[in-house]
Design an enzyme around this catalytic site. Structure first.
Site: not given
Ligand code: MIC
Ligand code: SF4
Length: 646
Positions: A64-65, A119, A379, A535, A537
């Site tokens: 999905d990313h 995630d 965010r 996140s 990550r």
């Molecule tokens: C995000 O919203 O920052 C992400 C991308 O979903 C991350 C995960 C990632 O960095 O792949 C998260 O929230 O954990």
């Molecule tokens: Fe995707 Fe992270 Fe954004 Fe949610 S917050 S939509 S999991 S990138």
């Protein structure tokens, strides 16, 4: 003594430790999820652990990313994950099927179960009474292998809801109100439990918006009771059998209780660059808007998008505003299309993006330079949208649409009556984009597809008793993982290529950091409070590991990032006296000696050779964390301890 909802689930899943706040507990994990941006690394780690098949009740791999395929990298990673899922016993949600959290809520989540996901917004599952937590990829890999997931036993915060939301005020405003009260670090070390008579007025999609954004508070997770509203949602998804009621005991005790009267809330906005920079919409009416993005795992449910469509029906988006809509799942998109709501959205002038994270993670649709972007996301960290000087404001779908229509940040109440939205009794169920794993016998004959983008895991090394390092970077409070390891369309395709990613480490704060760290070979980073928020990550730890970061010294750490540092074999140390932060300067030569003894005593001394001073650091870890650090990280620890035999 009575138990809270979270305590009940913890008790039923406790594998080790005492349920006393602050002590480490190990939990049995029923379900796991991964997304592709963290999944490639998680499955490489799972393969490295060497277990033939996942040992959870259910594990799902979502794509999905990284759906923008502007080269072979993302496509190769998708194929890698697809082949791993088939071989090792996971379901595979194909690209286009939707955002992991939305799809998991619709199709797989179950009240009372534990879920960890690579995630940070995995707590979305708390909307139906799951104990759902974000974790680093390596922790998810271990849990897929049947190993425990370790957390610090959280404190319990109860948010008691009274009354009912007024028209035009939405679940997003409840999240923003709590962020205003608690800030981005107010939930650290706690579970946020939602209770009170107001709970029954909130639908599951509304509850999921609220638990989703509990992540922004730094909370371990957030959870709602499982009640008749939950039953109706699961029944509408054809899963009534998955329903179990769940509530706290009447005599459960909480460490803190916060009361929110839903009927007093008004639309709120989180201003750049932090989700807790919250102001009432009425104070921002002079702000000209360039872009509006509707979607993300926070606000992309059918209920949200039906409201968006009803507000746009027969109207035109202002010429100066560019609007995108990304439905949370194929189910949502298909139902919007069937009932004609999609046509209303398109006729008003919005652009339809695929069912994925998209602009939320800078995967396309970046704003114009110095642009103002209103997003229904969770965010708004600096640079995350892909445009360094853009200002991102977080809003509800109602505020987003009202502002898209006028071109300025607008209180939706000025539009007149709020159009009603009726949720369906039955959702449209089509799981054809969720592929099933091979049976165990066939699985043995299958091989995994590995593209050239997949590079080896960075070298780890057991902890040494003395670390000499340069203070290559000193940063302030609330440093996010988006600062440490930025994402976005240009960099995300390299999530399985740590050497390439390393060029961008901390680029948002300091473009020369990676070069300097490489040049000195051994680095200590100094940070303020809530270091590593945001996140899950693990790349924000693996990339520093690759660049020679040996320790991070901060005033305090965010939960998942601290765990990721330990898992990568990097020491997360805290100042005994936060005022010592001011004594250390970028460029100083530092040394940590007697580390083995320090791990036992819980106190380490840092010598600043340049200044000729000593600083006392907190070095308290659990026995398990000490063993992981000594082994050089969780992968080595797991291999050494034969967790695969569990
Ligand atoms: C995000 O919203 O920052 C992400 C991308 O979903 C991350 C995960 C990632 O960095 O792949 C998260 O929230 O954990
Ligand atoms: Fe995707 Fe992270 Fe954004 Fe949610 S917050 S939509 S999991 S990138």
């Amino acid at each position: 003594m009575g138990l809270t909802i979270a305590q009940k689930i913890i008790k039923a899943h406790l594998l080790s430790g005492e349920m006393t706040p602050g002590s480490e507990i190990g939990l049995r994990i029923d379900q796991t999820l991964t997304q592709d941006a963290t999944g490639t690394m998680a499955y490489l780690e799972f393969e490295a652990i060497g277990i033939p098949r996942v040992r959870t009740e259910l594990s799902v791999a979502y794509i999905d990313h990284n759906t923008l395929q502007s080269g072979f990298e993302n496509a190769d990673d998708h194929l890698y994950i697809q082949s791993v899922a088939k071989k090792y016993g996971l379901r595979f949600s194909r690209p286009g099927n939707g955002i992991c959290h939305q799809v998991h809520l619709e199709r797989f989540g179950k009240p009372g179960k534990t879920l960890i996901g690579s995630d940070s917004h995995t707590p979305t599952g708390g909307g139906i009474g799951m104990l759902a937590m974000g974790a680093g990829g390596l922790d998810v890999a271990v849990a897929m292998g049947g190993g425990a997931y370790y957390i610090t036993m959280p404190k319990m915060i109860l948010v008691r809801l009274f009354g009912k939301l007024r028209p035009w005020v939405s679940a997003k405003d409840v999240s923003l109100e709590l962020l205003r009260i608690l800030s981005v670090k107010g939930g650290v070390g706690s579970v946020i439990e939602w209770g009170g008579e107001g709970v029954s007025t909130l639908s599951v999609p509304q509850r999921a918006t609220i638990t989703n954004m509990g992540t922004e508070l730094g909370a371990t997770t957030s959870i709602f009771p499982s009640d008749e509203v939950t039953r109706a949602f699961l029944a509408a998804e054809g899963r009534e059998n998955d329903y179990t009621p769940l509530s706290s005991d009447p005599d459960a005790t909480y460490d803190r209780i916060i009361d929110i009267d839903l009927s007093t809330l008004s639309p709120l906005v989180a201003c750049p660059h932090s989700p807790d920079n919250v102001k009432p919409v009425s104070e921002l009416s002079d702000v000209k808007v360039d872009q509006v993005c509707i979607g993300s795992c926070t606000n992309s449910s059918l209920a949200d998008l039906l409201r968006v469509a009803a507000m746009l029906k027969g109207k035109k988006i202002d010429d100066s505003v560019s609007v995108s809509v990304s439905p949370g799942s194929k189910q949502v998109l298909s139902m919007l299309s069937d009932c004609g709501a999609l046509s209303d959205i398109l006729a008003a002038g919005a652009r339809l993006l695929e069912c994925a994270c998209g602009p939320c993670i800078g995967m396309g649709f970046s704003p114009n330079s110095a642009g103002v972007s209103l997003r229904t996301f969770n965010r708004n960290f600096e640079g995350r949208s892909g445009t360094r000087d853009a200002g991102v404001y977080l809003v509800s779908p109602e505020v987003a649409v009202a502002s898209a229509l006028t071109g300025y940040i607008t209180d939706p109440a000025t539009l007149g009556d709020c159009p009603p939205v009726v949720l369906p009794k039955q959702y449209k169920i089509d799981d054809s984009a969720i592929l099933l794993p091979a049976d165990p016998e066939t699985a043995k004959t299958l091989s995994v597809r590995r593209g050239p983008n997949i590079k080896p895991f960075p070298d780890t090394r057991p902890l040494s008793d003395k670390v000499d390092a340069t203070l290559t970077l000193k940063v302030g409070d609330n440093i996010t993982t988006d600062h440490i390891m930025p994402a976005g369309a240009k960099i995300l395709p390299y999530r399985s290529n740590i050497p390439y990613l390393s060029k961008f480490c901390f680029a948002v704060c300091d473009e020369s950091f990676a070069e300097r760290a490489k040049a000195v070979g051994s680095t200590i980073i100094v940070g303020g409070s809530n270091y590593g928020q945001g996140s899950s990550r693990e790349h924000a730890a693996l990339v520093p590991l690759y660049l020679g970061v040996r320790a991070v010294i901060a005033k305090s750490f965010a939960r998942i990032h601290a765990a990721n540092l330990i898992n990568a074999g990097i020491l997360p140390l805290t100042f005994r006296d936060p005022a010592d932060y001011d004594k250390l300067e970028q460029g100083d030569k530092l040394s940590l000696s007697g580390l083995f003894a320090a791990l036992t005593s819980g106190e380490a001394t840092l010598t600043d050779e340049t200044k000729g001073i000593g600083v006392t650091l907190d070095c308290r870890f659990t026995e398990r964390q000490r063993a992981i650090l000594l082994a050089g990280g969780l992968l080595d620890y797991t291999r050494n301890n034969g967790d695969k035999k569990q």
